[in-house]
Design an enzyme around this catalytic site. Structure first.
Site, mmCIF file in Angstrom:
data_model
loop_
_atom_site.group_PDB
_atom_site.id
_atom_site.type_symbol
_atom_site.label_atom_id
_atom_site.label_comp_id
_atom_site.label_asym_id
_atom_site.label_seq_id
_atom_site.Cartn_x
_atom_site.Cartn_y
_atom_site.Cartn_z
ATOM 1 N N GLY A 49 79.267 -39.050 10.292
ATOM 2 C CA GLY A 49 78.646 -38.303 11.378
ATOM 3 C C GLY A 49 77.219 -38.649 11.768
ATOM 4 C CD1 TRP A 51 75.873 -44.391 13.831
ATOM 5 C CD2 TRP A 51 77.017 -45.259 15.548
ATOM 6 N NE1 TRP A 51 75.790 -45.750 13.740
ATOM 7 C CE2 TRP A 51 76.483 -46.311 14.767
ATOM 8 C CE3 TRP A 51 77.793 -45.572 16.662
ATOM 9 C CZ2 TRP A 51 76.688 -47.658 15.096
ATOM 10 C CZ3 TRP A 51 78.001 -46.911 16.989
ATOM 11 C CH2 TRP A 51 77.449 -47.943 16.216
ATOM 12 C CG ASP A 69 86.512 -41.090 11.394
ATOM 13 O OD1 ASP A 69 85.558 -41.873 11.565
ATOM 14 O OD2 ASP A 69 87.343 -41.236 10.458
ATOM 15 C CG ASP A 87 95.260 -44.301 14.121
ATOM 16 O OD1 ASP A 87 94.621 -45.047 14.887
ATOM 17 O OD2 ASP A 87 95.948 -44.725 13.182
ATOM 18 C CG ASP A 111 79.535 -47.767 12.819
ATOM 19 O OD1 ASP A 111 79.471 -49.007 12.751
ATOM 20 O OD2 ASP A 111 78.983 -47.014 11.995
ATOM 21 C CE LYS A 151 81.447 -51.264 11.458
ATOM 22 N NZ LYS A 151 80.671 -50.461 10.470
#
Ligand SMILES: C[S@@+](CC[C@H](N)C(=O)[O-])C[C@H]1O[C@@H](n2cnc3c(N)ncnc32)[C@H](O)[C@@H]1O
Length: 197
Positions: A49, A51, A69, A87, A111, A151
């Site tokens: 958490g 970000w 998440d 997901d 990320d 990312k």
């Protein structure tokens, strides 16, 4: 042996952030000005958490952040943050838009990282699959002109991913913030100015 409690780890603890990764987003945001008050942000792969904490502060109470998440988030978050446990491969663009209040997002942050196997090529391939999912969701849920930061574990797909970002966005860059460990293969692909229409 790796120094586990490094400078950024200690700083995150001191400043009340859930993870040291916050400083990666902070550095990129300071450089590229991604987040502004009133914005609607989507944070994919948001646990634990940090970000979310940072983005919520930047968009302020007039903005909103939707965090997604596989795992629930325990961090204490302000009311402009909403959470969805799931997901990204099962959630549709429609699910995300509905959960985010029906309007397109101004910025998408990811990320997300795959569960690593230690086999570099396999990990990079899984990371590339996640990035492609982010890009596909961005095409459907991001405002024209919006930005997407994702990312990536660098590997053979890096050039192809960069080209795919370049098809979707006016400007594409690769960011390697200082808080990202030098030995890590991770970098961040940043697409700015989603092509509209
Ligand atoms: C490095 S952590 C994110 C850290 C976060 N940015 C922070 O600052 O606290 C990567 C996250 O990606 C999530 N993730 C990986 N694959 C995912 C998927 N398919 N759908 C949703 N989340 C996923 C993991 O559960 C993990 O929590």
């Amino acid at each position: 042996m790796k120094k586990v409690q490094d400078h950024f780890f200690n700083q995150a603890k001191r400043e009340g952030f859930a993870a040291r990764s916050v400083y990666k987003l902070q550095e990129i945001d300071r450089k590229r000005r991604l987040l502004h008050p009133g914005m609607r942000a989507l944070d994919l792969g948001c646990a634990p958490g940090s970000w979310l904490q940072y983005a919520a502060e930047r968009v302020g109470p007039s903005g909103s952040v939707l965090g997604v998440d596989l795992h629930p988030v325990a961090a204490k978050l302000p009311p402009q943050v909403r959470l969805l446990t799931g997901d990204v491969f099962s959630l549709s663009a429609r699910d995300l838009l509905a959960e985010g209040g029906g309007e397109l997002f101004d910025v998408i942050l990811s990320d997300m990282a795959p569960k690593t196997t230690g086999i570099k090529q396999a990990d990079a391939a899984r990371s590339a699959t996640l990035v492609r999912r982010v890009l596909s969701l961005a095409r459907e849920t991001l405002k024209p002109g919006g930005a997407c930061l994702a990312k990536v574990f660098q590997g053979v797909e890096m050039k192809a991913l960069r080209n795919e970002f370049a098809e979707a966005f006016e400007r594409v860059s690769v960011q390697k913030p200082k808080a990202s460990r030098g030995e890590s293969v991770e970098v961040f692909l940043l697409g700015e100015g989603l092509r509209g229409g």
